[in-house]
Motif scaffolding. Structure first.
Motif, PDB file in Angstrom:
ATOM      1  N   LEU A  63      -0.134   5.548  -3.459  1.00 54.20           N
ATOM      2  CA  LEU A  63      -1.109   4.613  -2.903  1.00 54.20           C
ATOM      3  C   LEU A  63      -0.478   3.248  -2.642  1.00 54.20           C
ATOM      4  O   LEU A  63       0.576   2.917  -3.187  1.00 54.20           O
ATOM      5  CB  LEU A  63      -2.317   4.474  -3.840  1.00 54.20           C
ATOM      6  CG  LEU A  63      -2.085   4.377  -5.349  1.00 54.20           C
ATOM      7  CD1 LEU A  63      -1.547   3.024  -5.731  1.00 54.20           C
ATOM      8  CD2 LEU A  63      -3.383   4.622  -6.091  1.00 54.20           C
ATOM      9  N   SER A  64      -1.147   2.489  -1.782  1.00 51.36           N
ATOM     10  CA  SER A  64      -0.768   1.091  -1.563  1.00 51.36           C
ATOM     11  C   SER A  64      -1.949   0.246  -2.019  1.00 51.36           C
ATOM     12  O   SER A  64      -3.095   0.569  -1.708  1.00 51.36           O
ATOM     13  CB  SER A  64      -0.509   0.823  -0.082  1.00 51.36           C
ATOM     14  OG  SER A  64       0.578   1.601   0.360  1.00 51.36           O
ATOM     15  N   VAL A  65      -1.663  -0.809  -2.762  1.00 48.06           N
ATOM     16  CA  VAL A  65      -2.735  -1.719  -3.170  1.00 48.06           C
ATOM     17  C   VAL A  65      -2.450  -3.094  -2.585  1.00 48.06           C
ATOM     18  O   VAL A  65      -1.319  -3.577  -2.631  1.00 48.06           O
ATOM     19  CB  VAL A  65      -2.893  -1.814  -4.707  1.00 48.06           C
ATOM     20  CG1 VAL A  65      -3.514  -0.562  -5.275  1.00 48.06           C
ATOM     21  CG2 VAL A  65      -1.569  -2.078  -5.389  1.00 48.06           C
ATOM     22  N   THR A  66      -3.481  -3.686  -2.018  1.00 48.27           N
ATOM     23  CA  THR A  66      -3.361  -5.025  -1.444  1.00 48.27           C
ATOM     24  C   THR A  66      -4.222  -5.965  -2.278  1.00 48.27           C
ATOM     25  O   THR A  66      -5.356  -5.632  -2.627  1.00 48.27           O
ATOM     26  CB  THR A  66      -3.837  -5.014   0.019  1.00 48.27           C
ATOM     27  OG1 THR A  66      -3.011  -4.098   0.743  1.00 48.27           O
ATOM     28  CG2 THR A  66      -3.729  -6.398   0.649  1.00 48.27           C
ATOM     29  N   GLY A  67      -3.618  -7.099  -2.632  1.00 51.46           N
ATOM     30  CA  GLY A  67      -4.388  -8.035  -3.448  1.00 51.46           C
ATOM     31  C   GLY A  67      -3.608  -9.315  -3.675  1.00 51.46           C
ATOM     32  O   GLY A  67      -2.482  -9.482  -3.201  1.00 51.46           O
TER      33      GLY A  67
END
Ligand code: 4AD
Ligand code: MG
Length: 431
Positions: free
Chosen positions: A70-74
């Protein structure tokens, strides 16, 4: 794909970034989900609050399973309590592949056979990750050390026509209409190269058909082998000592965190400074006798003997002048006592056994011809090697350092199988 690596997060505090990786672990606490995301360079805690994200993101956070990609953006926040010192306040999640079904390696204890059969996945776990990072630094330290001393890297062949380290551990392969063997050591070729370039080293895989199951033997292992023209036994010992100090120094300077993951006490490594004790085989035999170990006259040491020797010292020990009969055909006899060879083994501290073997090479044509005959080696295959004694023979020597045993010692690991990405052992060649 734009991404920020976990190892760079300190440069992005307050900014929005995307981390791409795999889900190491997750915890659900009411309206908050904590996703531990690893990307190869580190692990970051990514906090998903139900109130701050769109419903699909909240759902993805709740459904993500161990090792899903997964990729998490934050937004990056500095937080001393978070593992790694930073945390992500998540705005979006993109799941690349959702793992359905249980990931084979769970936090529960698995047997080593199971883990070895899942080596391709086991590499992702924390300890294995730390070991391979340390291994890479050891390999780099080796190259830097020799390059810095003006050695030339010369690659040795893998297919060879004859044995170098005894005929009992040869892997035979078909070579068109002939037989060939996988190399046991690049040494003989380095002797040729040293006569051309003075100071050389090769660094590559070597093969031994070891029929024994021990924690120190692999059938395929990596060895660095320097060879120096106009060098004598003392020069070889000095070179090996310098190499090991450089390796340990580089690991201590760069891998405190990895050593902590491995629960490796760095204190004994800090004591690895010159000079290393140097004792003769005869002195080692006397030392062993005091400790109740009987070595039959003229025999080599076994693993328990090496452990007993290492326990007597706080740093690696150089044991020189073994009985010529237990050593390879190419060793130079000691002029002071021709039953002994001008050879050296370096024994690692804390019971990790021999990590270096080498010495001064026989430089007389006549003597080598006799030894090749005594060892029943095919003379035709060694004609080229004997040429080196006909055309400008000089005193010379070198050694081999085994990477995996060195990694095992420095990382404090029981068995060499964990020190190489995909170990090859007796009857074990999967994956
Ligand atoms: O002592 P060895 O057999 O020496 C040689 O091969 C020489 N020709 C080297 C030279 O002088 N150029 O092997 C050297 C080192 C050992 O001290 C050990 O660290 C490692 O190679 N080694 C092994 N490591 C893992 N599995 C095995 N089966 C190994 N055999 C040797
Ligand atoms: Mg040896």
């Amino acid at each position: 794909m734009k991404q920020t690596y976990v190892s760079q997060l300190q440069d992005h505090v307050g900014q929005e970034v995307t981390v791409r990786g795999w889900l190491y672990n997750s915890r659900i606490k009411g309206k908050i989900v904590f996703l531990l995301v690893r990307d190869g360079t580190g692990t970051v805690q990514s906090v998903v609050s139900q109130g701050e994200v769109a419903p699909p993101t909240w759902e993805a956070a709740n459904q993500a399973t161990q090792e899903s990609s997964l990729s998490v953006t934050g937004t990056v926040r500095a937080d001393a309590r978070a593992p790694g010192g930073h945390e992500l306040s998540v705005k979006g999640i993109e799941v690349h592949q959702l793992v359905t079904g249980e990931y084979p390696i769970t936090p529960k204890e698995h047997g080593v056979d199971f883990l070895m059969r899942h080596r391709h996945l086991w590499l992702r776990s924390k300890r294995q990750h730390a070991i391979l990072r340390v291994r890479a630094t050891i390999v780099r330290a080796i190259r830097d050390y020799f390059d810095g001393l003006g050695f030339l890297l010369v690659d040795a062949p893998i297919f060879t026509p004859a044995a170098c380290e005894g005929t009992t551990t040869l892997f035979e392969v078909g070579y068109f209409d002939e037989k060939a063997y996988l190399t046991q050591s690049g040494q003989l070729y380095m002797e040729a190269a040293a006569m051309a370039h003075g100071k050389v080293y090769c660094f590559g895989p070597t093969f031994r058909a070891e029929k024994s199951k021990t924690r120190r033997h692999l059938t395929e292992f990596w060895m660095v082998e320097p060879e120096v023209a106009y060098a004598e036994l003392d020069d070889v010992m000095e070179l090996a000592q310098g190499l090991v100090c450089r390796i340990v120094g580089d690991v201590l300077a760069r891998h405190r965190e990895d050593l902590a993951v491995l629960e490796r006490d760095p204190a004994p490594l800090s004591r690895v400074v010159p000079p290393f004790p140097r004792i003769s085989y005869d002195e080692a035999v006397r030392l062993l006798a005091e400790k109740g170990h009987v070595v039959e006259p003229g025999n080599d040491f076994g693993a328990p003997d090496e452990t007993a020797i290492s326990e007597h010292f706080d740093r690696p020990v150089l044991v020189h002048r073994y009985p010529a009969q237990v050593k390879a055909f190419y060793m130079k006899p000691d002029p002071a006592d021709p039953t002994k060879a001008l050879c050296v083994d370096m024994i690692a501290p804390e019971g990790y056994g021999e990590i270096v073997g080498g010495g001064q090479r026989a430089d007389s044509l006549l003597y080598l011809e006799q030894r090749i005959a005594e060892h029943r080696l095919p003379k035709e295959a060694f004609e080229w090697y004997l040429d080196l004694r006909k055309y400008g023979s000089v005193p010379h020597g070198g050694f081999g350092l085994g990477v995996e045993r060195t990694v095992a010692w420095i990382c404090g690991i029981e068995h060499v199988r964990e020190t190489i990405p995909f170990p090859r052992m007796l009857y074990k060649i999967y994956p």
